[in-house]
Scaffold this motif. Structure first.
Motif: not given
Length: 625
Positions: A5-6, A170-175, A194-197, A617-620
């Motif tokens: 899903a990334s 962050g610890n993966g990707y999301a949108g 969608g999230r790839d944790d 942690g994460a940034l977006g």
């Protein structure tokens, strides 16, 4: 690890950032003055007698919350426990997880029967989460014995075109993406996330990370054919793949119970939808609503076949205003007729259905007293017919900042297919099980202070569960079955919630739950902490363009069964976790956000043997037009 899903998540998130428009200072969004799931029709929040909490999109974004289960952790009366992220249970007021009915846009999410596991359910496109505490079976039937959680997605309520989205790394990707178009006659909306944790190692042994990939798509629309006739639909689909670890059959302690296993996978598919029509007559005094809802939940794990569960329901509702148009009436009567059917591919010979009739009265009296009363009868094809009732009173004390509220009622929960008909190496089902019954009352005081800048609510509740279904094991063969316990299982406690606008730029929040929940034999119920405390603060600065939020959660007195040694029920260590989140408006339409979960990398567990995630942690970026 799974990674498919990334690319989708990144592409969707980037598209969201460059296609669209307005934040409009979302922190200023005001809470709607109604509880959508408060009865057979929406109820006014100011006069609603039952204990409830609404978590808004603005709060979710300010606090950096990414999943529904995390949003629920700070709600009073709610206990959230996770055996890893792919299996999260939510309990209200000490009830079992399958005693809470979960709705998504008003449609039951747990198809077939049993509980809904929240897993990776995203908050990206959620407008609000309503949590109603106490029996709601009169309005929603079985599985609403402890309460209801209604998750409402973004649909767009104002004329024009609205769209936006976000992307996160962050610890993966999301949108995520969302969009809506609305005219005076109707509208359409969609949302995607969608999230790839990448996850973490559930075993806590430092092995391979157990991740989750999840994608969901929602569509909704409505059209007003005439002034009095309206049609609409909503549909939502989700697909998830997750890793998990195995359990050891010969453990000697918590560390050896869950073992790293890179070969374990779980798949999950969800589908929910509703078609409806509404017709108003007698100048809006009598409103009709006819709807069909469908829920489908398919699951499988490594080495197993798909298990498919379905629920279909047809519902007719009539609302009559005794003193005027139904939507504005001070005295309202609602009637519901419903027929639903459950099925499970694991037990294809045991489909079951029920026909239900329900009646509700809501009245606002001139001296500040508001009343809600309801009665329901379920004609069950498999179990004995059930009757449930509810009564709620809300009283605004004259010339004071106090509102008194109280309620009483009953709930019911039907046994699950597995409890009834299981036939495997570990369990034999018990087809003679009877439904669980819940009796409840609560009363509380809500007080505002400092000219309405602060509000606090304190509620005492008392519930007694009859015919509690429990799993028992033969000490010789180690094979188990399910039984109805004799006697009542008592649970009581206190729920406290509070908020304060300390300054125009500083908001404080508080949530506390004391719970005493026991089985009929006096043992403490598992995974229901005695104390849960949440403290939070949000500080805005740079003329409102930036904010920082901090949240502390403390959990104490949580017990769970140990599957080693004496196989005893034992207390888990107390713990405290701190989360941080921040936002900064780059432009009117574009916002930078970030978060740090478990700031001090606390080692803790909600379930014996299962590690909780460490510091992440994460940034977006988030955009809205």
């Amino acid at each position: 690890m799974i990674r498919q899903a990334s690319a989708t998540a990144i592409a969707v998130g980037c598209a969201a950032l460059w296609t669209g428009a307005a934040f409009g200072q979302q922190t200023a969004i005001q809470l709607d003055p109604i509880i959508l799931s408060g009865g057979l029709t929406p109820a006014e929040a100011a006069t609603y007698a039952r204990a409830y909490t609404v978590v808004t999109a603005a709060e979710i974004e300010a606090r950096g919350i990414t999943t529904v289960q995390d949003a629920l952790r700070s709600v009073p009366g709610v206990a959230v426990s996770g055996a890893g992220r792919d299996f999260t249970q939510v309990r209200i007021r000490g009830g079992e997880a399958n005693h809470t009915l979960v709705l998504i846009d008003g449609v039951p999410a747990g198809a077939g029967d049993g509980e809904y596991s929240f897993s990776g359910l995203e908050t990206a496109n959620i407008e609000r989460i309503e949590v109603l505490r106490g029996p709601q079976s009169t309005f929603y039937g079985s599985n609403a014995s402890s309460g209801v959680i209604n998750i409402v997605t973004k649909k767009g309520t104002t004329p024009g075109v609205r769209y936006g989205g976000e992307v996160e790394v962050g610890n993966g990707y999301a949108g995520a993406l969302h969009g809506s178009a609305r005219t005076e006659r109707g509208g359409l909306s969609f949302n995607f996330s969608g999230r790839d944790d990448r996850g973490y190692d559930y075993s806590g042994d430092g092995g391979e990370k157990d991740g989750i990939e999840r994608g969901s798509l929602g569509l909704a629309g409505d059209w007003r054919a005439t002034e009095d006739l309206k049609f609409g639909f909503t549909v939502r689909g989700a697909r998830e793949r997750s890793d998990f670890d195995s359990t050891n059959w010969t453990p000697v302690d918590a560390a050896s119970y869950v073992v790293d296993d890179p070969n374990q996978r779980a798949d999950r598919r969800e589908l929910t939808g509703e078609l409806y029509g509404e017709y108003a007559m007698l100048d809006g005094r009598l409103n009709h609503r006819l709807a069909w809802t469908h829920s489908e939940l398919d699951r499988k794990t490594t080495g197993s076949d798909w298990t498919d569960q379905k629920t279909d329901a047809f519902k007719y509702r009539a609302s009559y205003g005794l003193d005027g148009a139904a939507e504005q009436a001070r005295h309202l009567v609602n009637f519901l007729a419903e027929h639903h059917r459950d099925s499970s591919s694991a037990n294809p010979d045991y489909d079951r259905d029920a026909t239900s009739l329900a009646l509700e009265y809501r009245g606002s009296l001139s001296f500040g007293l508001d009343v809600q009363a309801g009665l329901r009868h379920d004609f069950n094809s498999v179990f004995k017919d059930a009757t449930t009732w509810t009564l709620g009173l809300s009283y605004l004390v004259p010339n004071t900042p106090l509102r008194l509220h109280g309620s009483a009622g009953t709930g019911s929960v039907n046994p699950t297919y597995y409890e009834l008909y299981a036939k495997d190496a570990w369990t034999d089902g018990n087809p003679n099980l009877t439904p669980e019954r819940n009796r409840s009352f609560d009363f509380g005081v809500e007080a505002s202070f400092l000219d309405g800048r602060g509000v606090v609510d304190v509620t005492y509740f008392n519930e007694r569960l009859k015919n509690e279904i429990a799993y028992v094991t033969d000490p010789v063969t180690w094979k188990g079955t399910y039984v109805n316990r004799d006697g009542d299982s008592p649970r009581q406690g206190v729920e406290v919630s509070g908020s304060l606008a300390l300054t125009p730029d500083t908001d404080l929040r508080l949530s506390y739950t004391y719970l005493d929940a026991k089985e009929a034999d006096g043992r403490i119920e598992v995974r229901r902490p005695k104390h849960e405390l949440s403290l939070g603060a949000t500080q805005r600065f740079l003329e409102g363009r930036a904010s920082v939020s901090a949240d502390l959660r403390y959990v104490a007195g949580n017990h769970d069964d140990q599957f080693w040694g004496a196989y005893a029920r034992a207390k888990l260590p107390n713990y405290a976790v701190v989360d941080l989140a921040g936002t900064y408006d780059l432009t009117e339409n574009l916002q930078l956000f970030g978060r740090v979960d478990n700031l001090f990398d606390k080692d803790y567990s909600d379930v014996w043997g299962y590690a909780a995630p460490g510091i992440t942690g994460a940034l977006g970026l988030r955009a809205n037009w």
